[in-house]
Design a protein around this motif. Sequence first.
Motif, PDB file in Angstrom:
ATOM      1  N   ASP A  34      50.307  45.429  39.449  1.00  0.00           N
ATOM      2  CA  ASP A  34      51.190  46.338  38.715  1.00  0.00           C
ATOM      3  C   ASP A  34      50.732  46.338  37.256  1.00  0.00           C
ATOM      4  O   ASP A  34      50.955  45.365  36.521  1.00  0.00           O
ATOM      5  CB  ASP A  34      52.629  45.834  38.858  1.00  0.00           C
ATOM      6  N   MET A  35      50.051  47.422  36.835  1.00  0.00           N
ATOM      7  CA  MET A  35      49.442  47.456  35.512  1.00  0.00           C
ATOM      8  C   MET A  35      50.474  47.392  34.404  1.00  0.00           C
ATOM      9  O   MET A  35      50.239  46.796  33.344  1.00  0.00           O
ATOM     10  CB  MET A  35      48.605  48.738  35.360  1.00  0.00           C
ATOM     11  N   GLN A  36      51.636  48.014  34.656  1.00  0.00           N
ATOM     12  CA  GLN A  36      52.696  48.016  33.655  1.00  0.00           C
ATOM     13  C   GLN A  36      53.100  46.580  33.322  1.00  0.00           C
ATOM     14  O   GLN A  36      53.187  46.180  32.164  1.00  0.00           O
ATOM     15  CB  GLN A  36      53.895  48.783  34.230  1.00  0.00           C
ATOM     16  N   GLU A  37      53.332  45.820  34.410  1.00  0.00           N
ATOM     17  CA  GLU A  37      53.766  44.440  34.252  1.00  0.00           C
ATOM     18  C   GLU A  37      52.666  43.599  33.592  1.00  0.00           C
ATOM     19  O   GLU A  37      52.937  42.794  32.696  1.00  0.00           O
ATOM     20  CB  GLU A  37      54.117  43.897  35.637  1.00  0.00           C
TER      21      GLU A  37
ATOM     22  N   THR B 195      53.147  53.422  21.788  1.00  0.00           N
ATOM     23  CA  THR B 195      53.292  54.530  22.757  1.00  0.00           C
ATOM     24  C   THR B 195      52.648  54.065  24.066  1.00  0.00           C
ATOM     25  O   THR B 195      51.427  53.888  24.137  1.00  0.00           O
ATOM     26  CB  THR B 195      52.583  55.803  22.277  1.00  0.00           C
ATOM     27  N   ILE B 196      53.494  53.817  25.026  1.00  0.00           N
ATOM     28  CA  ILE B 196      52.928  53.309  26.293  1.00  0.00           C
ATOM     29  C   ILE B 196      53.207  54.322  27.406  1.00  0.00           C
ATOM     30  O   ILE B 196      54.352  54.649  27.715  1.00  0.00           O
ATOM     31  CB  ILE B 196      53.538  51.938  26.645  1.00  0.00           C
ATOM     32  N   GLY B 197      52.159  54.866  27.951  1.00  0.00           N
ATOM     33  CA  GLY B 197      52.286  55.894  29.009  1.00  0.00           C
ATOM     34  C   GLY B 197      52.351  55.259  30.401  1.00  0.00           C
ATOM     35  O   GLY B 197      52.469  54.044  30.561  1.00  0.00           O
ATOM     36  N   GLU B 198      52.297  56.140  31.353  1.00  0.00           N
ATOM     37  CA  GLU B 198      52.351  55.699  32.765  1.00  0.00           C
ATOM     38  C   GLU B 198      51.056  54.982  33.108  1.00  0.00           C
ATOM     39  O   GLU B 198      49.962  55.504  32.858  1.00  0.00           O
ATOM     40  CB  GLU B 198      52.509  56.932  33.659  1.00  0.00           C
ATOM     41  N   LEU B 199      51.172  53.776  33.675  1.00  0.00           N
ATOM     42  CA  LEU B 199      49.969  53.041  34.068  1.00  0.00           C
ATOM     43  C   LEU B 199      49.986  52.856  35.589  1.00  0.00           C
ATOM     44  O   LEU B 199      50.771  52.067  36.114  1.00  0.00           O
ATOM     45  CB  LEU B 199      49.934  51.673  33.386  1.00  0.00           C
ATOM     46  N   PRO B 200      49.171  53.618  36.318  1.00  0.00           N
ATOM     47  CA  PRO B 200      49.205  53.497  37.780  1.00  0.00           C
ATOM     48  C   PRO B 200      48.752  52.112  38.236  1.00  0.00           C
ATOM     49  O   PRO B 200      47.899  51.508  37.587  1.00  0.00           O
ATOM     50  CB  PRO B 200      48.235  54.582  38.255  1.00  0.00           C
TER      51      PRO B 200
ATOM     52  N   ILE C 297      49.694  52.481  17.981  1.00  0.00           N
ATOM     53  CA  ILE C 297      48.906  52.015  19.139  1.00  0.00           C
ATOM     54  C   ILE C 297      49.415  52.769  20.390  1.00  0.00           C
ATOM     55  O   ILE C 297      50.606  52.745  20.708  1.00  0.00           O
ATOM     56  CB  ILE C 297      49.066  50.496  19.340  1.00  0.00           C
ATOM     57  N   GLU C 298      48.484  53.453  21.055  1.00  0.00           N
ATOM     58  CA  GLU C 298      48.866  54.227  22.239  1.00  0.00           C
ATOM     59  C   GLU C 298      48.121  53.667  23.442  1.00  0.00           C
ATOM     60  O   GLU C 298      46.901  53.465  23.390  1.00  0.00           O
ATOM     61  CB  GLU C 298      48.497  55.698  22.030  1.00  0.00           C
TER      62      GLU C 298
ATOM     63  N   PHE D   6      43.296  53.438  28.778  1.00  0.00           N
ATOM     64  CA  PHE D   6      42.770  53.431  27.402  1.00  0.00           C
ATOM     65  C   PHE D   6      43.767  52.801  26.446  1.00  0.00           C
ATOM     66  O   PHE D   6      44.960  52.744  26.713  1.00  0.00           O
ATOM     67  CB  PHE D   6      42.416  54.846  26.914  1.00  0.00           C
ATOM     68  N   VAL D   7      43.214  52.316  25.338  1.00  0.00           N
ATOM     69  CA  VAL D   7      44.034  51.785  24.245  1.00  0.00           C
ATOM     70  C   VAL D   7      43.531  52.463  22.963  1.00  0.00           C
ATOM     71  O   VAL D   7      42.349  52.376  22.635  1.00  0.00           O
ATOM     72  CB  VAL D   7      43.870  50.264  24.106  1.00  0.00           C
TER      73      VAL D   7
END
Lengths: 854, 148
Positions: A705-708, A729-734, A766-767, A780-781
């Motif tokens: 789980d990339m988010q975690e 800014t943290i987007g959806e991370l599959p 930081i996105e 990406f970061v």
Amino acid sequence: MAESPVIEGTAGEELQRHRRGQWLLIAGFLVLAALVAGLAYWAWAQQARSLTQQAERSLDAVARLKAGQITAWTAERQGDARLLSGDELLSAATADLLAGRDAAASAVRIHSNLDTMRRLHGYVDIVLATPDGRPLIRVPAMATRPLGPRVRALIADAARTGEVVSSDLYLGPDGVARIEMVAPLAAQRPGDPPVAVVVMHIDPKRFLYPFIQDWPLPSASGETLLVERRGARVVYLNELRHRKGTALRLSISAANATLPAAMAVRGRRGIVEGVDYRGVPVMAAIAPVLGTHWYVVAKVDKSEVLDPIRRRGWLTAGFTLLVVALGATGALLLWRLRERQLDAELVASELKYRTLVENLSAGVVVHAADTRIVLSNPAASRLLGLSGDQLLGKTAVDPAWHFRNADGSPMALEDYPVNRVVASGEAFDGAIAGVVRTAGAEPAWLLCNAYPMHGGDGELEQVVVTFIDISALVHAEQDLRASERRFRETVESLDEGYYSVTVNGVLLDHNPAFCRDLGIRGDTDLRGRQLPDFWVTPSDRDGYVAELLAHGYVRDFLAEARREDGTRLAALLSAHIVVDEQSGERHIEGTVVDFTARKAAEDEVVRLNAELEQRVADRTAELDGANKELEAFAYSVSHDLRAPLRHISGFSSLLAERSGGQLDDKSRHYVDVISTSVRQMGVLIDDLLQFSRTGRAELRIGPVDMQETLHEALEPLRRETGDREVEWTIGELPPVVADHALLRQVWANLVGNAVKYTRDRTPAKIEIGAAGVNGEVVYFVRDNGVGFDMEYAHKLFGVFQRLHSDAEFEGTGIGLANVKRIVTRLGGTVWAEGEPDHGATFYFSLPDRKEPTS
Amino acid sequence: MTQRYPDILLAEDNPNDVELTLEALAEHNLANRVTVAHDGVEALEYLRRTGAFSGREPRLPAVVLLDIKMPRMDGLEVLREIRTDPKLKRLPVVILTSSREEQDIITSYDLGVNAYVVKPVDFQAFIEAVEHLGVFWALINERPPHAD
């Protein structure tokens, strides 16, 4: 009744049965009639016997009655005679007369006495005569004539014996039948000769004949005879009923066998049958008259007895006939009724079957014995392409119309179904005929059955031809043949040996390559022969068979085989069991490939492979050794290098502590520098160890789980940035399938860098995000930090490579190298974009693995 | 009569580390109750009262601080011996080492270590770590009942 030429329906059969039953019925009827007739006859015979017996009893009774009456009558006459004989007054008077004493008075007394007797008992006359036969007195008073010699003989007899004597019945001189009785008049003194005799003349016509002739029952022919034997003849004593003047005049031979009178005198008694004096058949009863030698014969014409019997017979016969006739009429009526009913059923049945035939999809054509068509159904018209009229010969048929044989040749006329049956008289079925309706057309194929129908006399009456359209089948068969041919050509031209064999090893088929591979020369058609035993090793064959039986097929079974000339070959065998869809029988189809050359090549490949593997193993061992060394080195670094550092740090601190205020500023600065350097060295060693470990550590691949994972990495960084202004800014991370721990290091490094290089930005931006590109996920970061010059982008991921001085941004130059190493190990790529003072973006892609790999 | 003072057995071959460790423990007056073994064999001899320690009083320390890399017998080996010895198996053992090797950490915990502490390079951090260890194990922690 309508004839049904085609159909033998149930109603038709019923009718046939019904007709066959006719004879049974007639026979039954005859038996019944005979029974009735027999019964009637028996009843009649019973009656006849009863009538006959009745007649016989009547005759017998009459005969006995007459005999009794005659006996009684003669006894009376004797009595009369004895009365006179014993009459003493008469006797005395007679004596007086003879003595001449008081002659007239005596004569009157005598006369009166005798006359009384005469009148009383109906004598013709009575004569008193002397014992020597001289008549004395006669009543009625007439001139006395001298007595005849026959009478005189009687008188003498009576005088001599003193008894009453009577004569036979005889014809007097006057031609009249008479009987004389002589009674002697007893003398006054016993023992003296009689004084006189009394002759009593009896006329049988007066009493005897009448009661003989008198018939107590009404009868047309009943008659009583009184007969006696005289010498060899039988004499009829009385007047006959049917012939006059016969009394004592008619005599017939006593030997006559059929004459009842003759039978009587011959001693027969009771009932007899015979022919009487007239020559008429009679029935008679015979009775002797006691005290005489007379016989009474009571007879009646047989016809009189039999006539009523006959009449009854006729009556019975007539009645019987009537009953039988009535019965016959009734049966006939019933018969007709049933026949009419069956006819109706037959008509209905015929209609039913006609409908059936009309709607049959099979064609039906009925020919007369001369092959003329008498009936056909619509299917026949459709299949043959001929209208009903054309079939019946009423309309001309296209001259091109003809039958063909199964091989396509025109069918000879004598082979036409109907002609075959007419010629042979036999049914046949399963004949195939093609019908060409118009010139050039494809024939329609028919499957024909034909059978003859015979009349009751065995003569051929009709030929029925039925047929169905099998064009589709024939075409399918033609296709099958073409397919077969193609298959055959393919098999023949195959480079692989092909064979087909029964489960018992008999070859069904094979191709030339089969012979070539097994080195078979000479006769190359082995069909029907046993499959050659080409096995060199029996265990090979057993294994092959076992596998074939277990799976139904064998693929690429390599075995050593023997050619016919004994040389060996490596044979690659494949086979499978084929089950026939219809019969269910199994056979085996297989291929043989001469694998000798390829086997050699393959063996070479195997050998080379083995060599190569050995080489790889050697190299791997070497590499493993190097790895081990590296590990040992890393261990030393972690352990042995850190200890001295710790000591430097520890003792310099202790030194500063112990010296306390004695150290000047410069000295204190030195101690600080030592302390800082030691700390840096510690970080460097830790980073290096980390870097070393990421190269060596085993991958633990699983769903991540990339988010975690990102948040785990962010945790310590957020603490560091607590007093800074950072816009996250943290987007959806599959999620991804990879190594969780390593990815956490990746995030920690990249985000850590972003935090570090935005240190002087307010706010720092930081996105973090992700995008799918070509089956890969790219994370990406992005930051708005100091960025970098793309000219040096290639140096970013090298070990110890830095684009900034330690003075600007501290660092070991290992972080990004570590990121690259990890991403590369996970099968991904890492790259960066940046511009000095305008921030940087670090990307890494990971393959979209679906399954965790070990 | 058992002494009230907690004992600490420090198994450490490096004299510099011994000195720094004792320095750290001295801050809380724990240094004078520390016995030092200079390798694994000596540590076991002390615990089992054999060899040079055969005459010592029969009392187990409150905790054993064990370095991994030592001559003759390393710390992990000592740990295994302790945990398989019926008389020693409940003894609190803390690994105090320079190694951060994952394999070492896993092995130690598998063998039943009570704590695993990496010696910080920075002295202040080191002092703090050792002080915490000493105070916790020697003073706060309740010792297991004696097997004998």
